[in-house]
Every structure is written in C-alpha cells, then in structure tokens.
Design a protein around this motif. Sequence first.
Motif: not given
Length: 159
Positions: A41-44, A60-75, A78-81, A99-103
């Motif tokens: 899932v994306g951050r928004r 729960n995995v967050a696909l995000t450009r940010g580096d801030a920790e999101i509790p309960g999510f693995t960050l 990149s789509p490849e990652e 945007s996450i669906y498109r990526q």
Amino acid sequence: MDAIVAVYDDWGIGAGGTQPVALSTDRKFFRETTRGAMVIVGRRTIDDFPGKKPLPGRVNVALTRGDAEIPGFTLCHSPEEAAELAKAAERAFVIGGGSIYRQMLPFCDRAYVTKVHVTPESDTFFPNLDEDADWELSEVLQSGEENGIGYEMCLYTRK
C-alpha cells in the motif's frame, strides 16, 4: 502477486484520498481475500485506514519514497523492492492507491476487480483492464446489488 481494487463505471477508484462510494459486500470480500496475506500500500492510502493503523491479520508493506518509520509497516522504496519482498509471501496483494497500482501492476498476474455500477466524481483511476490487451476477464466471481447499486466481483488474469 495480485491486485485487488473496487472501481466505478469509469474505472475511478476515489476522490480526495478516499472511496466516495463503498459497498459493505466489497469490504467483506476484501477482508476475506486478503486475510493472512501480504498487502502492499502507498502512504496516502494508509492515511485512509481506520486510525491510520496497519490492517490486522496481514503483513503490511508501505511503498514510499520517505524514510520516516510507519509503525506496523515494512518500508519499501521501489516497486522492484516490494515485488522482491512479495516473492517471500505465500500470497501478496497490491491494495492501492492509484500511483501504487500503476507502479505495481506490471508485477501482478491477477487482479480482483469489484465493478461498482455508479460514477461518482473521482480524481484517481485504476487502469481499464477491459481495454488492455495484456489482460482478460477470466471469471465473474459474484454479482449482486447493495443499496440499489449493482456490482460484479471480477477476476482478471494477465494473458
């Protein structure tokens, strides 16, 4: 990896970061289908989760450009990652937003699409798989009506 999404007749999926029309039947289908799986899932979209908390009973995995920790999510950054991480899961679903669906769609082999037969104003859209030569409608899993709104739960597969 699979995608799961609810779309309106124009393939819109939301406006202002949320679903303008949501069916309880679709929400139940989503919960049952993704229970025990990895969700990407994306951050928004996380901001639209109840309490902005991870979905229970899922990895729960967050696909995000940010580096801030999101509790309960693995960050993942990149789509490849995210796709590589999903390979370790028995089941993995891309759950939005736009945007996450498109990526992530290029990494998906199946898409569970609930077609909700209304057309509220949307500012975010899912790719129209009916017009994509790489995808085909494999099966209508369920259809019905809720609160006067018709729907079909469809399974698309990559050709």
